[in-house]
Design a protein around this motif. Structure first.
Motif, mmCIF file in Angstrom:
data_model
loop_
_atom_site.group_PDB
_atom_site.id
_atom_site.type_symbol
_atom_site.label_atom_id
_atom_site.label_comp_id
_atom_site.label_asym_id
_atom_site.label_seq_id
_atom_site.Cartn_x
_atom_site.Cartn_y
_atom_site.Cartn_z
ATOM 1 N N ILE A 1 76.922 7.404 42.810
ATOM 2 C CA ILE A 1 76.083 8.584 43.047
ATOM 3 C C ILE A 1 75.175 8.703 41.830
ATOM 4 C CG2 ILE A 1 75.982 11.082 43.347
ATOM 5 C CD1 ILE A 1 78.617 11.015 44.740
ATOM 6 N N PRO A 2 73.892 8.339 41.992
ATOM 7 C CA PRO A 2 73.002 8.349 40.830
ATOM 8 C C PRO A 2 72.957 9.729 40.159
ATOM 9 C CG PRO A 2 71.975 7.234 42.687
ATOM 10 C CD PRO A 2 73.233 7.858 43.211
ATOM 11 N N LEU A 3 72.982 9.685 38.839
ATOM 12 C CA LEU A 3 72.948 10.919 38.046
ATOM 13 C C LEU A 3 71.519 11.189 37.566
ATOM 14 C CD1 LEU A 3 76.094 10.238 35.870
ATOM 15 C CD2 LEU A 3 75.767 12.310 37.213
ATOM 16 N N ILE B 1 69.091 8.406 29.684
ATOM 17 C CA ILE B 1 69.307 7.219 30.525
ATOM 18 C C ILE B 1 70.330 6.296 29.853
ATOM 19 C CG2 ILE B 1 68.182 5.096 31.348
ATOM 20 C CD1 ILE B 1 65.702 6.881 31.967
ATOM 21 N N CYS B 2 70.190 6.103 28.548
ATOM 22 C CA CYS B 2 71.168 5.275 27.825
ATOM 23 C C CYS B 2 72.576 5.873 27.905
ATOM 24 C CB CYS B 2 70.781 5.107 26.358
ATOM 25 S SG CYS B 2 69.380 4.007 26.100
ATOM 26 N N LEU B 3 72.634 7.183 28.019
ATOM 27 C CA LEU B 3 73.950 7.833 28.089
ATOM 28 C C LEU B 3 74.509 7.846 29.507
ATOM 29 C CD1 LEU B 3 73.287 10.810 25.637
ATOM 30 C CD2 LEU B 3 74.884 8.919 25.271
ATOM 31 N N GLY C 1 65.406 -4.792 23.881
ATOM 32 C CA GLY C 1 65.501 -6.018 24.684
ATOM 33 C C GLY C 1 65.822 -5.788 26.141
ATOM 34 N N CYS C 2 65.314 -4.694 26.705
ATOM 35 C CA CYS C 2 65.594 -4.390 28.111
ATOM 36 C C CYS C 2 64.308 -4.398 28.922
ATOM 37 C CB CYS C 2 66.217 -3.004 28.254
ATOM 38 S SG CYS C 2 67.973 -3.012 28.049
ATOM 39 N N SER C 3 64.294 -5.159 30.006
ATOM 40 C CA SER C 3 63.120 -5.133 30.870
ATOM 41 C C SER C 3 63.366 -4.278 32.102
ATOM 42 C CB SER C 3 62.726 -6.547 31.278
ATOM 43 O OG SER C 3 63.835 -7.215 31.828
ATOM 44 N N SER C 4 64.595 -3.818 32.296
ATOM 45 C CA SER C 4 64.855 -2.829 33.335
ATOM 46 C C SER C 4 65.583 -1.653 32.681
ATOM 47 C CB SER C 4 65.663 -3.433 34.478
ATOM 48 O OG SER C 4 66.833 -4.025 33.988
ATOM 49 N N LEU C 5 65.701 -0.558 33.408
ATOM 50 C CA LEU C 5 66.196 0.677 32.790
ATOM 51 C C LEU C 5 67.577 0.492 32.150
ATOM 52 C CD1 LEU C 5 65.126 3.307 35.470
ATOM 53 C CD2 LEU C 5 64.162 3.009 33.191
ATOM 54 N N PRO C 6 67.748 0.935 30.924
ATOM 55 C CA PRO C 6 69.020 0.727 30.224
ATOM 56 C C PRO C 6 70.066 1.798 30.583
ATOM 57 C CG PRO C 6 67.460 1.785 28.756
ATOM 58 C CD PRO C 6 66.738 1.580 30.068
ATOM 59 N N ILE C 7 70.320 1.948 31.878
ATOM 60 C CA ILE C 7 71.241 3.003 32.325
ATOM 61 C C ILE C 7 72.641 2.733 31.787
ATOM 62 C CG2 ILE C 7 72.280 4.097 34.364
ATOM 63 C CD1 ILE C 7 69.635 3.109 35.848
ATOM 64 N N GLY C 8 73.157 3.663 31.016
ATOM 65 C CA GLY C 8 74.500 3.506 30.462
ATOM 66 C C GLY C 8 74.578 2.641 29.220
ATOM 67 N N ARG C 9 73.412 2.260 28.674
ATOM 68 C CA ARG C 9 73.440 1.405 27.482
ATOM 69 C C ARG C 9 73.580 2.246 26.222
ATOM 70 N NH1 ARG C 9 69.845 -3.215 25.576
ATOM 71 N NH2 ARG C 9 71.270 -2.811 23.862
ATOM 72 N N SER C 10 74.710 2.920 26.093
ATOM 73 C CA SER C 10 74.904 3.782 24.931
ATOM 74 C C SER C 10 75.032 2.971 23.649
ATOM 75 C CB SER C 10 76.125 4.672 25.127
ATOM 76 O OG SER C 10 77.273 3.868 25.241
ATOM 77 N N ASP C 11 75.239 1.667 23.773
ATOM 78 C CA ASP C 11 75.303 0.835 22.566
ATOM 79 C C ASP C 11 73.961 0.813 21.845
ATOM 80 O OD1 ASP C 11 74.334 -0.757 24.841
ATOM 81 O OD2 ASP C 11 74.212 -2.394 23.397
ATOM 82 N N ALA C 12 72.912 1.220 22.541
ATOM 83 C CA ALA C 12 71.587 1.237 21.906
ATOM 84 C C ALA C 12 71.388 2.476 21.040
ATOM 85 C CB ALA C 12 70.494 1.178 22.974
#
Lengths: 366, 542
Positions: free
Chosen positions: B413-415, B435-437, B513-524
């Protein structure tokens, strides 16, 4: 940057070919290790293709713990082989006390078991041994599967070759497919499990890359299948995705590329298969990779596979002669061991290269 | 001794004091004409014109501008008077000893209402304490924001796990065997959700024009949510309806017209949002004061001119299960299960429970979870709700994402997160961090108002959206005030802002280094605040 190679031949090969393939690609090497996986085994393993072969490196205690687990489950030893060690002074290697390569017979209760039941037993046993060895800090299990032998060690590739007597050919230790890496993923801790190639249930994978979607991949894969463990390297995710697409979802191989580097929405909507591709793009969004990557793999059908990231940021070349195909990071390695060959292939960012069991090469455009 | 009635409202009680320099004033009258609150008036002062020591008593009449002292007509500090004054003769100055809200309650026996956002800001801004700290270099080269290609699209709709897609194989090709929930791929920014009525028709139209322009000319697939106030029938029947997300809330305002127009619709809408709550005033329903219920608002909503109060809850829905079965199913069925149906709730301690319930719903009919934080704006609210209820967006979004991760259901379910984005000037950075979160995308209303020329602030300036007297014509329903807003210019500003945001999002995607959305990339992400690091599970840096 890792250097990787995969060799598939109609003739059985000794792992010295992997050392030689990697030798000229070792520029700036950090002595972080050398590892290889042999499949479609010949030599002394030729007659045991249907039986699981355990590859592990352990302390004396670790060896005992693993043997106890195997015995308790009901496995019995059929054959054991140990490499001849050449422990001369000055070698850069962090050797383990024992290297175990052991062919086992399935428990009696599995006499009439299906292939699936046997495979289930192997993965469960491998996970159990790994967990036990980790808790006891007593060793590493690399593969436990029929017709597969794995060796990984930390140190200089040249010295690792000397230590295990791998520079000289030996008819006892041969295989039709050998995959190798001459450097670990040195972004993270240098540990044996981080060394490519990785193996899981018939699938072998190795990558030259940095998967910037590692966190996304890992978070998702941890809940997908019990065998998706470790994650010492961000490249393991690629192997697990290949395994998930083929073994779990049972989708055709071409959808692996659509999963890891999905086409853009605009490209997909011009295609006939847009409905399927958009579903995959949404449902497997967490398995997309990003960042520079070249990924080589071996499938249970004994096929080689090569794919790259969607911007083709890492090198790879494929060379072929009449009885051998080699995929590797740099053409220098290819020139060393296969100077006479057909025109090389430099795959593009949207290709999947497949080397069939009869060595025919297919180039699929995504 | 002079007598004074200390219980009456005094000028010194007002939140803003008018400073007026008679020597610069040319008596042009622009300031009084511009003041939508009738907070200043021209008046005549009698002054002694000769020396104070002279025995003669000579007087003169002087025309001056005076501040009105009234509970209803008081200065909000909007600054329109100084904006129009040719000589800088007048300005509103903040009164730090303001007692207005005390006097209002003491004299009116009513809850004080206002628009805008909470003025307390006690929580500080978490997003400002987070940086994008994982920069790709050397081993994984960063991308080039100008030259590489990027894809900024996110799924909107219920996403099924791959093994639930029921694909079958024919040779080397997959095909669908069952009908699957609708999923569209949209830009990760949704314009939301301000009703016709809460904002003026000109403002609403400008957002709609910008939405259509961004889609059709710029190729940026943003979507606009109508808010709970209906949609012009002509727009609903047009091809532009496909960019509109229709909102239904507890008042059901506008849905009579929507239902009647449905047979004549040529395109499916982009989605449906069922609004359960909003971040600015969780636990309260919509509030449109009678002063804003203009004739056309009455027509679209089908209501008389009266205070329009949406109930805090949807009547007849007593549980999540029932709301799933009844309301979501009805809305899905209304558009033949071809349109994503999402829910909007206020961020709350209970948000994770709601999200879990929806994730586990076996019918897979909830296609989006819109989470609205306490820094969100509103057209009108009781000040007590605005300032003292709600939950910050960042940690609650993270909680929802991580609860999905724990179950291996992230992305199903997209947030979408909103509430106070761009508050300190950088909308793109806020969106990127969320988005990263774990957010698939964000939604914003206040940012649109800022581009339209809103003069308010989060520290008590103006905040008169509830009165219908918005001096910028944004939240006004008075014809003369509405005409201050140039529809085309506002639409252009919104388009430009999104184009700038698009560039800025790419400028943040490229270095990680992301060419698409960094959804959930909290490491960034990193943070210099240890508590935030612990709470959000992102790296602490110092």
């Amino acid at each position: 940057m890792c250097r990787i190679g995969a060799v598939k031949s109609k003739k059985r090969m000794h792992p010295s070919i992997a050392l030689k393939l990697m030798q000229s690609q070792q520029e700036g090497h950090d002595d972080s290790g050398f590892a290889f996986v042999m499949q479609d085994l010949g030599g002394i393993f030729e007659n045991y293709k249907e039986l699981p072969l355990l590859s592990m490196a352990a302390t004396v205690e670790g060896t005992r713990l693993a043997e106890d687990i195997l015995r308790e489950i009901g496995f019995s030893r059929v054959m054991q082989w140990s490499p001849e060690i050449n422990n001369q002074k000055g070698l850069k290697i962090e050797a383990m006390p024992n290297y175990i390569f052991e062919v086992l017979q399935y428990p009696r209760s599995f006499k009439h078991a299906t292939k699936q039941e046997k495979e289930e037993l192997l993965i469960d046993t491998a996970i159990k041994i790994r967990k036990t060895l980790e808790e006891a800090k007593a060793g590493y299990i690399y593969s436990f599967w029929p017709d597969v032998l794995t060796l990984k060690e930390i140190g200089s590739p040249k010295d690792i070759g000397i230590y295990f007597n791998l520079w000289e050919g030996n008819a006892d230790l041969t295989a039709g497919i050998i995959t190798a890496q001459c450097r670990q993923n040195t972004n993270y801790d240098i540990v044996r499990y981080a060394a490519h190639p990785f193996f899981l249930e018939g699938y072998t994978g190795l990558a030259n890359g940095e998967n910037t979607f590692f966190e996304k991949n890992r978070d998702y894969q941890q809940k997908l299948y019990k065998g998706y463990i470790g994650f010492e390297s961000d490249s393991q995710c690629l192997l697990y995705t290949l395994h998930y697409i083929r073994k779990i979802l049972k989708w055709p191989l071409k959808y692996f590329k659509h999963t890891i580097t999905p086409l853009s929405y605009d490209e997909i909507t011009t295609r006939k298969d847009r409905e399927i591709l958009l579903r995959i793009k949404a449902s497997l969004a967490n398995l997309e990779i990003n960042g520079p990557n070249t990924f080589l793999a071996v499938t249970p059908e004994k096929e080689l596979l090569c794919v790259c990231d969607s911007k083709k940021l890492r090198p790879v070349v494929i060379g072929k002669n009449k009885d051998t195909v080699i995929m590797t990071s740099e053409v220098a390695g290819l020139n060393d061991i296969m100077p006479e060959r057909d025109a090389d292939i430099y795959p593009n960012e949207r290709e999947t290269i497949i080397v069939k069991d009869d060595l025919t090469i297919e180039r699929w455009l995504q | 001794m002079a007598s004074i009635n200390v219980n009456e409202l005094q000028k010194s009680d007002l939140p803003w004091i008018i400073e007026y320099d008679e020597s610069k004033c040319i008596q042009c009258g622009k300031c009084t004409a511009a003041c939508s609150f009738n907070a200043i008036s021209p008046c005549v002062e009698f002054r002694k014109s000769n020396s104070i020591n002279s025995p003669d008593r000579k007087f003169e009449k002087v025309l001056v501008i005076k501040q009105n002292i009234s509970l209803d007509n008081y200065c909000r500090g909007c600054g329109m008077c100084s904006n129009v004054c040719p000589n800088g003769a007048i300005k509103a100055v903040r009164n730090k000893d303001d007692k207005y809200s005390v006097a209002y309650r003491a004299q009116k026996a009513d809850s004080f209402k206002k628009g805008g956002r909470s003025n307390l800001n006690t929580e500080g801004r978490t997003l400002d304490k987070i940086k994008i700290g994982r920069i790709s270099q050397m081993t994984d080269p960063s991308l080039d924001a100008q030259r590489h290609t990027f894809e900024l699209r996110t799924p909107f709709g219920r996403v099924l796990k791959a093994d639930k897609l029921n694909f079958d194989t024919c040779g080397e090709v997959l095909y669908e065997t069952t009908s699957l929930p609708p999923v569209s791929w949209i830009y990760p920014i949704i314009f939301g959700d301000m009703s016709i009525g809460a904002v003026s028709w000109r403002m609403w139209e400008a957002v709609a024009i910008a939405t259509a322009y961004l889609n059709e000319v710029m190729g940026i697939p943003v979507r606009m949510c109508t808010g709970e106030g209906g949609i012009p029938t002509k727009l609903l029947k047009s091809r532009y309806a496909k960019y509109m997300i229709l909102q239904i809330a507890s008042g059901h305002f506008g849905w009579n017209r929507i239902l009647k127009a449905m047979p004549d619709m040529t395109e499916d809408p982009a989605g449906i949002i069922i609004k359960i709550g909003q971040g600015a005033k969780p636990g309260d329903g919509g509030l449109l004061q009678a002063s804003k219920v203009a004739r056309y608002v009455q027509e679209i909503r089908g209501v008389p001119k009266a205070d329009l109060l949406s109930p805090p809850t949807h009547q007849g829905l007593y549980s999540i299960e029932e709301s799933v079965q009844k309301m979501f199913l009805s809305m899905n069925a209304a558009f033949n299960f071809k349109v994503p149906v999402a829910v909007k709730v206020a961020a709350s301690v209970t948000s994770v429970s709601v999200y879990n319930n929806l994730l586990r719903d076996p019918y897979n009919i909830v296609g989006g979870f819109f989470l609205d934080g306490l820094a969100a704006g509103t057209g009108a609210a009781h000040e007590i709700s605005l300032n003292h209820t709600g939950h910050p967006i960042t940690s609650k979004l993270r909680d929802c994402y991580l609860t999905a991760v724990k179950q291996g259901r992230q992305g199903e379910i997209p947030l979408f997160a909103g509430g106070g984005l761009g508050q300190t000037g950088s909308f793109a950075a806020d969106a990127f961090k969320l988005i990263c979160l774990g957010a698939n995308g964000v939604f914003t209303g206040s940012m649109l108002l800022e581009t339209a020329g809103c003069v308010g602030s989060d520290t008590g300036k103006c905040n008169a959206c509830n009165t219908g007297l918005c001096p910028a014509g944004i939240a006004a329903q008075n014809d003369n005030l509405v005409k201050r807003l140039d529809v085309d210019k506002v639409a252009q500003n919104i388009v430009n802002y999104i184009l700038a945001t698009d560039i800025e999002l790419k400028k943040l995607m490229a270095p990680i280094g992301c060419s698409s959305l960094p959804i959930g990339r909290s490491d960034a992400l990193i943070t210099v605040d240890k508590h935030i690091s612990n709470r959000l599970d992102i790296q602490y840096a110092c």
